[in-house]
Design an enzyme around this catalytic site. Structure first.
Site, PDB file in Angstrom:
ATOM      1  N   CYS A   2       0.846  -1.180   0.000  1.00 48.31           N
ATOM      2  CA  CYS A   2       0.000   0.000   0.000  1.00 48.31           C
ATOM      3  C   CYS A   2       0.888   1.239   0.000  1.00 48.31           C
ATOM      4  O   CYS A   2       2.039   1.188   0.395  1.00 48.31           O
ATOM      5  CB  CYS A   2      -0.884   0.017   1.234  1.00 48.31           C
ATOM      6  SG  CYS A   2      -1.861  -1.464   1.391  1.00 48.31           S
ATOM      7  N   ARG A  27       3.064   0.773  -7.385  1.00 47.27           N
ATOM      8  CA  ARG A  27       3.094  -0.299  -6.389  1.00 47.27           C
ATOM      9  C   ARG A  27       1.872  -1.203  -6.500  1.00 47.27           C
ATOM     10  O   ARG A  27       1.818  -2.246  -5.857  1.00 47.27           O
ATOM     11  CB  ARG A  27       3.153   0.311  -4.984  1.00 47.27           C
ATOM     12  CG  ARG A  27       4.445   1.061  -4.715  1.00 47.27           C
ATOM     13  CD  ARG A  27       4.340   1.830  -3.425  1.00 47.27           C
ATOM     14  NE  ARG A  27       4.389   0.950  -2.295  1.00 47.27           N
ATOM     15  CZ  ARG A  27       5.456   0.749  -1.544  1.00 47.27           C
ATOM     16  NH1 ARG A  27       6.570   1.359  -1.843  1.00 47.27           N
ATOM     17  NH2 ARG A  27       5.429  -0.056  -0.512  1.00 47.27           N
ATOM     18  N   TRP A  74      -3.739  -2.073  -1.462  1.00 44.43           N
ATOM     19  CA  TRP A  74      -3.663  -3.323  -2.224  1.00 44.43           C
ATOM     20  C   TRP A  74      -4.179  -4.377  -1.259  1.00 44.43           C
ATOM     21  O   TRP A  74      -3.512  -4.718  -0.289  1.00 44.43           O
ATOM     22  CB  TRP A  74      -2.215  -3.585  -2.616  1.00 44.43           C
ATOM     23  CG  TRP A  74      -2.019  -4.663  -3.620  1.00 44.43           C
ATOM     24  CD1 TRP A  74      -2.156  -4.572  -4.970  1.00 44.43           C
ATOM     25  CD2 TRP A  74      -1.619  -6.012  -3.366  1.00 44.43           C
ATOM     26  NE1 TRP A  74      -1.861  -5.776  -5.556  1.00 44.43           N
ATOM     27  CE2 TRP A  74      -1.526  -6.671  -4.605  1.00 44.43           C
ATOM     28  CE3 TRP A  74      -1.325  -6.733  -2.208  1.00 44.43           C
ATOM     29  CZ2 TRP A  74      -1.164  -8.006  -4.720  1.00 44.43           C
ATOM     30  CZ3 TRP A  74      -0.961  -8.061  -2.323  1.00 44.43           C
ATOM     31  CH2 TRP A  74      -0.888  -8.679  -3.580  1.00 44.43           C
ATOM     32  N   ASN A 100       0.296  -0.055   6.005  1.00 43.28           N
ATOM     33  CA  ASN A 100       0.834  -0.945   4.980  1.00 43.28           C
ATOM     34  C   ASN A 100       1.403  -2.161   5.713  1.00 43.28           C
ATOM     35  O   ASN A 100       2.169  -2.002   6.653  1.00 43.28           O
ATOM     36  CB  ASN A 100       1.953  -0.206   4.226  1.00 43.28           C
ATOM     37  CG  ASN A 100       2.573  -1.049   3.136  1.00 43.28           C
ATOM     38  OD1 ASN A 100       1.984  -2.043   2.694  1.00 43.28           O
ATOM     39  ND2 ASN A 100       3.759  -0.665   2.697  1.00 43.28           N
ATOM     40  N   GLY A 101       0.994  -3.356   5.320  1.00 46.82           N
ATOM     41  CA  GLY A 101       1.491  -4.553   6.005  1.00 46.82           C
ATOM     42  C   GLY A 101       0.335  -5.436   6.445  1.00 46.82           C
ATOM     43  O   GLY A 101      -0.799  -5.258   5.986  1.00 46.82           O
ATOM     44  N   GLU A 481      13.455 -15.887 -17.215  1.00 47.81           N
ATOM     45  CA  GLU A 481      13.093 -14.468 -17.160  1.00 47.81           C
ATOM     46  C   GLU A 481      12.268 -14.060 -18.387  1.00 47.81           C
ATOM     47  O   GLU A 481      11.307 -13.287 -18.276  1.00 47.81           O
ATOM     48  CB  GLU A 481      14.378 -13.624 -17.033  1.00 47.81           C
ATOM     49  CG  GLU A 481      14.200 -12.120 -17.131  1.00 47.81           C
ATOM     50  CD  GLU A 481      13.304 -11.501 -16.054  1.00 47.81           C
ATOM     51  OE1 GLU A 481      12.839 -12.224 -15.153  1.00 47.81           O
ATOM     52  OE2 GLU A 481      13.035 -10.301 -16.159  1.00 47.81           O
ATOM     53  N   LYS A 485       8.573 -12.447 -18.119  1.00 44.26           N
ATOM     54  CA  LYS A 485       8.215 -11.157 -18.697  1.00 44.26           C
ATOM     55  C   LYS A 485       6.944 -11.292 -19.538  1.00 44.26           C
ATOM     56  O   LYS A 485       6.026 -10.497 -19.422  1.00 44.26           O
ATOM     57  CB  LYS A 485       9.337 -10.613 -19.605  1.00 44.26           C
ATOM     58  CG  LYS A 485      10.534 -10.032 -18.937  1.00 44.26           C
ATOM     59  CD  LYS A 485      10.349  -8.657 -18.334  1.00 44.26           C
ATOM     60  CE  LYS A 485       9.917  -8.676 -16.916  1.00 44.26           C
ATOM     61  NZ  LYS A 485      10.728  -9.152 -15.859  1.00 44.26           N
ATOM     62  N   GLU A 488       3.771 -12.077 -17.324  1.00 38.87           N
ATOM     63  CA  GLU A 488       3.302 -11.062 -16.379  1.00 38.87           C
ATOM     64  C   GLU A 488       2.691  -9.848 -17.051  1.00 38.87           C
ATOM     65  O   GLU A 488       1.810  -9.214 -16.481  1.00 38.87           O
ATOM     66  CB  GLU A 488       4.375 -10.669 -15.352  1.00 38.87           C
ATOM     67  CG  GLU A 488       5.566  -9.916 -15.868  1.00 38.87           C
ATOM     68  CD  GLU A 488       6.619  -9.621 -14.787  1.00 38.87           C
ATOM     69  OE1 GLU A 488       6.267  -9.500 -13.611  1.00 38.87           O
ATOM     70  OE2 GLU A 488       7.797  -9.507 -15.147  1.00 38.87           O
ATOM     71  N   HIS A 504      12.107 -34.458 -21.007  1.00 36.90           N
ATOM     72  CA  HIS A 504      11.529 -35.056 -19.805  1.00 36.90           C
ATOM     73  C   HIS A 504      10.078 -34.646 -19.594  1.00 36.90           C
ATOM     74  O   HIS A 504       9.559 -34.731 -18.486  1.00 36.90           O
ATOM     75  CB  HIS A 504      12.385 -34.698 -18.581  1.00 36.90           C
ATOM     76  CG  HIS A 504      13.772 -35.242 -18.670  1.00 36.90           C
ATOM     77  ND1 HIS A 504      14.049 -36.589 -18.561  1.00 36.90           N
ATOM     78  CD2 HIS A 504      14.959 -34.628 -18.923  1.00 36.90           C
ATOM     79  CE1 HIS A 504      15.355 -36.772 -18.714  1.00 36.90           C
ATOM     80  NE2 HIS A 504      15.918 -35.607 -18.937  1.00 36.90           N
ATOM     81  N   LYS A 603       4.635  -3.824  -7.739  1.00 38.88           N
ATOM     82  CA  LYS A 603       6.073  -3.603  -7.915  1.00 38.88           C
ATOM     83  C   LYS A 603       6.854  -4.187  -6.749  1.00 38.88           C
ATOM     84  O   LYS A 603       7.936  -4.733  -6.919  1.00 38.88           O
ATOM     85  CB  LYS A 603       6.336  -2.096  -8.028  1.00 38.88           C
ATOM     86  CG  LYS A 603       7.782  -1.737  -8.270  1.00 38.88           C
ATOM     87  CD  LYS A 603       8.216  -2.193  -9.638  1.00 38.88           C
ATOM     88  CE  LYS A 603       9.704  -2.086  -9.860  1.00 38.88           C
ATOM     89  NZ  LYS A 603      10.155  -3.021 -10.906  1.00 38.88           N
TER      90      LYS A 603
HETATM   91  C1  G6P Z   1       7.696  -8.264  -7.608  1.00 38.29           C
HETATM   92  C2  G6P Z   1       8.009  -7.448  -8.837  1.00 38.29           C
HETATM   93  C3  G6P Z   1       9.106  -8.134  -9.643  1.00 38.29           C
HETATM   94  C4  G6P Z   1      10.340  -8.360  -8.781  1.00 38.29           C
HETATM   95  C5  G6P Z   1       9.984  -9.127  -7.497  1.00 38.29           C
HETATM   96  C6  G6P Z   1      11.151  -9.096  -6.517  1.00 38.29           C
HETATM   97  O1  G6P Z   1       7.097  -9.457  -7.973  1.00 38.29           O
HETATM   98  O2  G6P Z   1       6.852  -7.291  -9.635  1.00 38.29           O
HETATM   99  O3  G6P Z   1       9.451  -7.320 -10.746  1.00 38.29           O
HETATM  100  O4  G6P Z   1      11.287  -9.081  -9.497  1.00 38.29           O
HETATM  101  O5  G6P Z   1       8.887  -8.508  -6.840  1.00 38.29           O
HETATM  102  O6  G6P Z   1      11.360  -7.772  -6.124  1.00 38.29           O
HETATM  103  P1  G6P Z   1      12.697  -7.164  -5.592  1.00 38.29           P
HETATM  104  O7  G6P Z   1      12.355  -5.718  -5.339  1.00 38.29           O
HETATM  105  O8  G6P Z   1      13.028  -7.893  -4.319  1.00 38.29           O
HETATM  106  O9  G6P Z   1      13.736  -7.333  -6.615  1.00 38.29           O
END
Ligand code: G6P
Length: 608
Positions: A2, A27, A74, A100-101, A481, A485, A488, A504, A603
């Site tokens: 949040c 966020r 959130w 937040n939390g 990765e 990408k 997501e 496999h 984020k």
């Molecule tokens: C979230 C973000 C990702 C990120 C992950 C870890 O899922 O959307 O983009 O890789 O958190 O975040 P950090 O800030 O620890 O790299």
């Protein structure tokens, strides 16, 4: 996850609050709200939806005073409704709280408060905080907050205002970031420096268990025992413009485009080319300990965990230290032995990811040496680790990480050389890797110039419902990765696989409707990759291959190719990931999705 903003001062409260909330939109949020102390009462507006809706609703008010609180939520407990949006209030509506939390023991606290006659109006865990403050309030709001937080279990970054204390905001922190700042513009509280960087570049970060009282003229930070804490201001080194899109349609495009610069910033001043070595000031204090470590464990979440996996290959090969790389979220629940000479490395863009932070706390309890590779200066992971290396990648706003990943790989390369030079890596070998690293920004720039080519491929492949990404060795994590990408931001089902593992199981899925993105560079696993590609072709799977410039051999085998410049194999993921990022971006945009704000993602994941 949040967003929190609190303000006390002379500026226009609603304009300031909405602007600050908008800076935190990245966020992720589903509802928003605000409250203000004015004319001896608290007035409030809450909405379920976007910050713009809050802005519209506020146009119908004439709120002008402060202190005020703003919040974007959130949802964790309770649906994203108006009632559950923050601020949350006590029975009398004289105390407002944004949080937040997650308060883990809120159910017990709530039951007790209900028995004592408190009436609840929301499903949130946060509301107990407001009622507890009401219960404990005698003459001093800070004292009531102190008594309240002493009962809370879990994570909180919170800010409180009350009719009883119209000159102040009280903030508190436990495992969830809170920054404060007081200057000629007034007093500020925020969950993230980005929210208030426009008004102040000098901020104070609260530590766990600290409580801040912020007025227009100053602040005081105390601990749970009411002992005053002396706090240092941290200079935030990015300005507002850096946090804007600079003419790009999306933050993600801006951030992908910035990669040459952010990679350069990650090694600027750190490469000692003549010595084939690396200077990492953040590790100076632990340099002797690092010389004797016999094992390194890299922990992270999401994209950062894939950087960690590349780090494993890099550090094992370059420094010959055995490395384990894994998910912080799994590690924190694992029971495993700890070696005496084992160090832990935490990789995090935000420095606030809850699982990574918890894994860090666990290893600290075991007395292990802890290191960080973190982008956000002053963040929790940066502060909690014994030593670390900042990325200097600048703020990353797009939810899907791009420039932070490239920068993490660059810093991991530096670390591998640093550890290697403490051991058997020769000057020449070190120099060779560092020369390659210095050339990466220009090569990334070249790849970025192929946007149109990648856009065309995105158009051609955007309607497939499934996608496979495969690579081997250094580019196995790149495949993971690439798949992350795509899924997501474009919502296409995508899987990342080691090409060797196709036999496999996954190969059973391949047919003309299931395309593969194969990372097929001219390196030590090229021939193996070609065999894997042939197996896909035999099942009529469409293939895009990422190849090394000048490789003609692969052309006849696959449907489409994209090329990247030749580079030392250990550094190839930094280049290989860029076309995969661009591909995912263009597919998302062509399908009409906003790549900056993928649904249901945030984020920074500060809940576990
Ligand atoms: C979230 C973000 C990702 C990120 C992950 C870890 O899922 O959307 O983009 O890789 O958190 O975040 P950090 O800030 O620890 O790299």
């Amino acid at each position: 996850m949040c967003g929190i903003i609190g303000y006390v001062g002379q500026k226009n409260n609603t304009e300031l609050g909405i602007k600050a909330l908008k800076r935190l939109e990245y966020r992720g949020y589903d509802s928003a709200g605000m409250a203000i102390v004015e004319n001896e009462k608290i007035s409030s507006v809450k909405i379920s939806g976007k910050v713009n809706q809050l802005k519209e609703s506020l146009k119908k008010t004439d709120f002008s005073g402060t202190p005020c609180l703003f919040h974007s939520r959130w949802a964790t407990h309770g649906k994203p409704t108006e009632e559950n949006a923050h601020p949350q209030f006590d029975c009398s509506g004289r105390v407002a709280v944004v949080h937040n939390g997650i308060i883990e023991n809120y159910r017990k606290l709530k039951e007790k408060l209900i028995d004592e006659g408190h009436e609840f109006t929301s499903e949130t865990d946060t509301e107990v905080i407001a009622h507890l403050i009401e219960k404990f309030y005698e003459e001093d709001l800070t004292e009531a907050v102190r008594k309240t937080v002493s009962l809370l279990q879990g994570a909180y970054g919170l800010a409180v205002i009350s009719v009883e204390a119209p000159e102040k905001i009280v903030a508190a922190r436990m495992s969830s970031p809170v920054v404060i700042s007081v200057n000629e513009s007034g007093g500020f509280v925020a969950s993230d420096p980005a929210a208030i960087v426009e008004h102040s570049q000098k901020m104070v970060f609260l530590e766990d268990g600290e409580i801040a009282t912020v007025t227009e003229d100053g602040f005081e930070v105390t601990d749970m025992e009411n002992i005053s804490q002396s706090k240092k201001e941290v200079e935030i080194d990015w300005d507002l413009e850096e946090a804007q899109k600079s003419g790009h349609p999306h933050f993600m495009m801006k951030e992908m485009t910035e990669q040459p610069k952010s990679i350069k910033n990650s090694f600027r001043g750190r490469i000692l080319m003549k010595e084939g070595d690396v200077k990492l000031g953040g590790l100076d204090e632990v340099v002797e300990k690092l010389k004797s470590i016999e094992k390194l464990t890299i922990l992270a979440c999401g994209t950062s965990s894939y950087a960690g996996l590349v780090g494993k290959y890099l550090i094992e090969e370059i420094s010959e230290i055995p490395v384990e790389a894994g998910l912080a979220s799994e590690f924190r629940y694992r029971k495993r032995p700890y070696g005496e000479k084992e160090a832990f490395l935490f990789v995090s863009q935000s420095g606030e990811t809850a699982d990574t932070l918890e894994a860090l706390k666990k290893t600290k309890k075991k007395g292990a040496l802890t290191l960080g590779i973190v982008n956000v200066v002053g963040s929790s992971i940066a502060r909690e680790t014994d030593a670390g290396i900042y990325n200097h990648a600048g703020p990353e706003i797009g939810v899907a990480s791009s420039k932070a990943f490239a920068s993490q790989l660059s810093v991991l390369t530096l670390l591998a050389v640093y550890l290697g030079r403490q051991r058997n890596l020769s000057v020449n070998e070190g120099r060779e890797i560092l020369k390659n690293l210095s050339g990466v920004p220009d090569s990334v720039e070249k790849i970025l110039q192929k946007k149109e080519e990648i856009k065309k491929l995105a158009e051609k492949y955007k309607d497939f419902e499934h996608f496979l990404f495969m690579g081997r060795r250094y580019n196995y994590p790149t495949a993971l990765e690439g798949a992350l990408k795509l899924k997501e931001i474009s919502y296409i089902h995508a899987e990342g696989y080691s090409a060797a593992e196709m036999k496999h199981g996954p190969i059973a899925l391949i047919d003309e409707n299931f395309p593969t993105f194969a990372i097929c560079l001219k390196d030590s696993v090229y021939d193996k990759m070609i065999s894997n590609v042939e197996e896909i072709k035999a099942r009529e799977g469409p293939i895009i291959a990422l190849k090394t410039e000048g490789d003609e051999e692969i052309e006849g085998v696959v449907d489409d190719t994209l090329s990247i410049p030749k580079i030392h194999e250990s550094l190839s993921p930094i280049l290989a990931v860029v076309p995969l990022q661009l591909f995912a971006y263009y597919v998302a945009v062509k399908k009409g999705h906003d790549p900056d704000k993928p649904e249901g993602l945030a984020k920074c994941v500060t809940v576990t």
